[in-house]
Design a protein around this motif. Structure first.
Motif, PDB file in Angstrom:
ATOM      1  N   LEU A 264      52.600  29.524  23.143  1.00 17.24           N
ATOM      2  CA  LEU A 264      52.003  30.722  23.330  1.00 17.24           C
ATOM      3  C   LEU A 264      52.387  32.017  22.323  1.00 17.24           C
ATOM      4  N   ARG A 265      53.810  31.793  21.911  1.00 17.47           N
ATOM      5  CA  ARG A 265      54.298  32.689  21.020  1.00 17.47           C
ATOM      6  C   ARG A 265      53.408  32.778  19.579  1.00 17.47           C
ATOM      7  N   ARG A 266      53.010  31.775  19.054  1.00 15.73           N
ATOM      8  CA  ARG A 266      52.561  31.688  17.866  1.00 15.73           C
ATOM      9  C   ARG A 266      51.049  32.484  17.947  1.00 15.73           C
ATOM     10  N   THR A 267      50.343  32.113  19.315  1.00 13.77           N
ATOM     11  CA  THR A 267      49.187  32.920  19.379  1.00 13.77           C
ATOM     12  C   THR A 267      49.244  34.154  19.565  1.00 13.77           C
ATOM     13  N   LEU A 268      50.375  34.568  20.181  1.00 14.11           N
ATOM     14  CA  LEU A 268      50.440  36.231  20.351  1.00 14.11           C
ATOM     15  C   LEU A 268      50.652  36.964  19.112  1.00 14.11           C
ATOM     16  N   ILE A 269      51.502  36.229  18.227  1.00  8.52           N
ATOM     17  CA  ILE A 269      51.982  36.629  17.018  1.00  8.52           C
ATOM     18  C   ILE A 269      50.633  36.727  16.068  1.00  8.52           C
ATOM     19  N   SER A 270      50.043  35.593  15.963  1.00  7.77           N
ATOM     20  CA  SER A 270      49.014  35.591  14.978  1.00  7.77           C
ATOM     21  C   SER A 270      47.715  36.286  15.488  1.00  7.77           C
ATOM     22  N   GLU A 271      47.122  36.299  16.839  1.00  7.07           N
ATOM     23  CA  GLU A 271      45.942  36.908  17.297  1.00  7.07           C
ATOM     24  C   GLU A 271      46.468  38.301  17.826  1.00  7.07           C
ATOM     25  N   GLY A 272      47.516  38.423  18.180  1.00 13.27           N
ATOM     26  CA  GLY A 272      47.798  39.848  18.927  1.00 13.27           C
ATOM     27  C   GLY A 272      47.362  39.871  20.326  1.00 13.27           C
ATOM     28  N   LYS A 273      47.061  38.522  20.983  1.00  9.42           N
ATOM     29  CA  LYS A 273      46.779  38.757  22.374  1.00  9.42           C
ATOM     30  C   LYS A 273      46.630  37.057  22.852  1.00  9.42           C
ATOM     31  N   VAL A 274      46.915  36.986  24.276  1.00 10.32           N
ATOM     32  CA  VAL A 274      47.118  35.683  24.769  1.00 10.32           C
ATOM     33  C   VAL A 274      46.817  35.868  26.204  1.00 10.32           C
ATOM     34  N   SER A 275      46.015  35.054  26.770  1.00 11.26           N
ATOM     35  CA  SER A 275      45.578  34.965  28.090  1.00 11.26           C
ATOM     36  C   SER A 275      46.187  33.866  28.883  1.00 11.26           C
ATOM     37  N   THR A 276      46.547  33.698  29.964  1.00  6.41           N
ATOM     38  CA  THR A 276      47.261  32.495  30.811  1.00  6.41           C
ATOM     39  C   THR A 276      47.125  32.588  32.084  1.00  6.41           C
ATOM     40  N   ASN A 277      46.693  31.523  32.546  1.00  7.72           N
ATOM     41  CA  ASN A 277      46.764  31.157  34.280  1.00  7.72           C
ATOM     42  C   ASN A 277      48.093  30.597  34.804  1.00  7.72           C
ATOM     43  N   GLY A 278      48.873  30.468  33.888  1.00  2.55           N
ATOM     44  CA  GLY A 278      50.287  30.178  34.409  1.00  2.55           C
ATOM     45  C   GLY A 278      51.287  30.871  34.814  1.00  2.55           C
ATOM     46  N   ILE A 279      50.992  31.983  35.121  1.00  3.09           N
ATOM     47  CA  ILE A 279      51.953  33.073  35.765  1.00  3.09           C
ATOM     48  C   ILE A 279      51.360  33.172  37.107  1.00  3.09           C
ATOM     49  N   LEU A 280      52.174  32.488  38.153  1.00  2.46           N
ATOM     50  CA  LEU A 280      51.593  32.341  39.537  1.00  2.46           C
ATOM     51  C   LEU A 280      52.390  33.311  40.402  1.00  2.46           C
ATOM     52  N   PHE A 281      51.619  33.600  41.646  1.00  2.00           N
ATOM     53  CA  PHE A 281      52.196  34.753  42.399  1.00  2.00           C
ATOM     54  C   PHE A 281      51.940  34.081  43.915  1.00  2.00           C
ATOM     55  N   ASP A 282      52.769  34.172  44.958  1.00  2.00           N
ATOM     56  CA  ASP A 282      52.586  33.990  46.211  1.00  2.00           C
ATOM     57  C   ASP A 282      51.202  34.769  46.653  1.00  2.00           C
ATOM     58  N   SER A 283      50.447  33.749  47.600  1.00  2.00           N
ATOM     59  CA  SER A 283      49.390  34.526  47.994  1.00  2.00           C
ATOM     60  C   SER A 283      49.448  35.895  48.635  1.00  2.00           C
TER      61      SER A 283
ATOM     62  N   SER B 194      50.428  38.453  47.117  1.00  2.00           N
ATOM     63  CA  SER B 194      51.713  39.256  46.919  1.00  2.00           C
ATOM     64  C   SER B 194      51.999  39.217  45.504  1.00  2.00           C
ATOM     65  N   THR B 195      52.961  40.027  45.293  1.00  2.00           N
ATOM     66  CA  THR B 195      53.632  40.556  43.829  1.00  2.00           C
ATOM     67  C   THR B 195      54.588  39.305  43.323  1.00  2.00           C
ATOM     68  N   ASN B 196      55.060  38.614  44.689  1.00  2.00           N
ATOM     69  CA  ASN B 196      56.135  37.699  44.000  1.00  2.00           C
ATOM     70  C   ASN B 196      55.809  36.700  43.189  1.00  2.00           C
ATOM     71  N   ILE B 197      56.492  36.604  41.824  1.00  2.00           N
ATOM     72  CA  ILE B 197      56.157  35.673  40.626  1.00  2.00           C
ATOM     73  C   ILE B 197      56.830  34.542  41.257  1.00  2.00           C
ATOM     74  N   LYS B 198      56.170  33.250  41.349  1.00  2.00           N
ATOM     75  CA  LYS B 198      56.874  32.020  41.504  1.00  2.00           C
ATOM     76  C   LYS B 198      57.595  31.485  40.046  1.00  2.00           C
ATOM     77  N   PRO B 199      58.764  31.292  40.741  1.00  2.00           N
ATOM     78  CA  PRO B 199      59.771  30.971  39.727  1.00  2.00           C
ATOM     79  C   PRO B 199      59.353  29.984  38.595  1.00  2.00           C
ATOM     80  N   GLN B 200      58.726  28.989  38.992  1.00  2.00           N
ATOM     81  CA  GLN B 200      58.285  28.211  37.938  1.00  2.00           C
ATOM     82  C   GLN B 200      57.326  28.722  36.806  1.00  2.00           C
TER      83      GLN B 200
END
Length: 447
Positions: free
Chosen positions: A328-347, A349-355
């Motif tokens: 994702l680093r190259r995308t953020l640097i080259s395009e200036g933005k990136v979107s991901t579904n990979g940051i997960l939270f407890d249902s 909740s604002t608790n980020i799942k550690p994985q």
């Protein structure tokens, strides 16, 4: 009235048994007259209501309502609800895993451990199943098998799990579209009944195959996750090319005995022929040319080996397959933005799942390299719940990502802005589980 009287008398005897030795019980029951019995009952009842009401209710429920969802009564007893009735199962070691099920508070120490996690899930969802719409006791609708299995719940958690049953050539196949060249696989496991007598060959086999049905196929790659407890057995890996077993066949050194007792999260990344596997935050397998057939195997399958039937049990949930898994680093640097579904939270909740820390780590690396870059971090939710609550939750989740970048990676808070969009900008249909999973996302935009 007769039944009520019997229950009342049984309850009184049960209460006595909780606080008296067997010898004391025998003497009391022999000597008590009706008046003394009533007085003793009132005394014991007051004591129980004050000190152990919860425990008494659990015991009575298990007898009078055997179909009620189980609960964890004491160390080594874990309730499971299946299609039949509440099942009491487990032992001291299994209870260690069960203790993680209904813990909704994020452990800061766990987040710190995952701060070096380098797994990044793909950015295009292909399949997700947490069995949310399935009925307890049914086999899930988005899976196939040549054996059997059913959906259950564990303890008092609302999460649902599929039990994977051992059996000769029994396979479990999720309805994942044909796998591309680059993709990621994630799932959570829960094991019960493990002890020092668990077989060294008790394993979960994760199979990637060019056969879409219940055969091995001409080309396939396997990894066996071990559950034996009396030694460190390692993770076996193997591949077959054009039905020939002359390829990779090895056991990678790994001691994951403690991990498999505590709800392990498994992550797999396939980038053409390269194959990597993580258990929780640690990468154990990284083989450059593991995937045969030019790097394309179409089907994901699961198989359970050598779990003792009825004693040792294995469950799976949160099965997610995404296409991609690129940097994702190259995308953020080259395009200036990136979107991901990979940051997960407890249902809810604002608790980020550690994985999820692999993505946040990559964002921190970009910010460290690009010293003049500032980011807006935008949270999005699905449409479950009311709109105002989702808007608030999305902003708090975005702020949680900001906090992780600041506290774990030392990024200045002045370079980061948190914003929430709630459910207002869906990318897919919120009426399906897959659609909702894709709408729950975090955006990083250069400002």
């Amino acid at each position: 009235m007769k039944k009520s009287s019997q229950v009342h008398r049984f309850g009184f005897i049960l209460l006595l048994s909780l606080f008296c030795t067997p010898e004391m019980n025998a003497q009391l029951l022999k000597k008590l007259g009706k008046a003394a019995e009533r007085a003793a009952e009132r005394t014991v009842q007051r004591r129980v209501e004050k000190e152990t009401a919860k425990r008494t209710d659990q015991v009575l429920d298990s007898i009078l309502e055997p179909g009620k969802k189980g609960s964890q009564n004491k160390k080594g007893e874990t309730g499971m609800q299946s299609g039949n009735s509440g099942v009491q199962n487990g032992n001291d070691m299994a209870a260690m895993g069960a203790s993680e099920v209904d813990n909704n508070e994020e452990n800061p120490a766990s987040m710190k451990v995952y701060s070096k996690f380098d797994f990044v899930p793909g950015d295009k969802p292909l399949f997700f199943d947490a069995f949310e719409k399935e009925f307890i006791g049914d086999f899930p609708s988005k899976w196939n098998t040549n054996g059997s299995g059913e959906i259950i719940t564990l303890n008092d958690s609302p999460e649902k799990w599929l039990e994977l049953l051992p059996g000769y050539k029994v396979l479990y196949i999720p309805d994942v579209p044909s796998l591309p060249e680059e993709y990621t696989i994630e799932f959570d496991l829960m094991a019960y009944g493990l002890d020092n007598k668990t077989s060294s060959t008790a394993q979960l086999q994760v199979i990637l195959s060019d056969d879409a049905n219940f055969e091995q196929g001409s080309n396939y790659a396997h990894a066996w996750i071990p559950f034996g407890q009396y030694a460190a057995f390692g993770i076996r890996v193997a591949n077959v090319i054009n039905k020939s077993s002359g390829g990779i066949k090895n056991t990678v050194t790994a001691d994951i005995r403690e991990a498999v007792l505590n709800r392990p999260h498994i992550s797999i990344a396939v980038n053409k022929q390269r194959y990597r596997l993580w258990v929780n935050e640690k990468k154990y397998v990284d083989i450059p040319r593991m995937i045969p057939n030019g790097g394309v195997l179409s089907t994901l399958k699961f198989h359970v080996d050598n779990f003792k039937d009825g004693k040792e049990r294995l469950f799976i949930t949160n099965v997610k397959v995404n296409e991609g898994g690129l940097d994702l680093r190259r995308t953020l640097i080259s395009e200036g933005k990136v979107s991901t579904n990979g940051i997960l939270f407890d249902s809810g909740s604002t608790n980020i799942k550690p994985q999820s820390m692999g993505i946040i780590r990559q964002i921190s690396q970009v910010l460290n390299q690009e010293g003049d870059m500032n980011l807006k971090i935008i949270g999005h939710t699905d449409a479950d719940g009311d709109e105002a609550s989702n808007l608030s939750l999305s902003e708090k989740r975005a702020q949680a990502v900001v906090d992780a970048l600041v506290s774990l990676y030392g990024i200045s808070s002045e370079r980061l802005v948190a914003e929430g969009k709630g459910e207002s900008e869906p990318l897919h249909d919120n009426k399906t589980e897959d659609g909702k999973a894709q709408n729950r996302r975090v955006e990083f935009i250069k400002i």
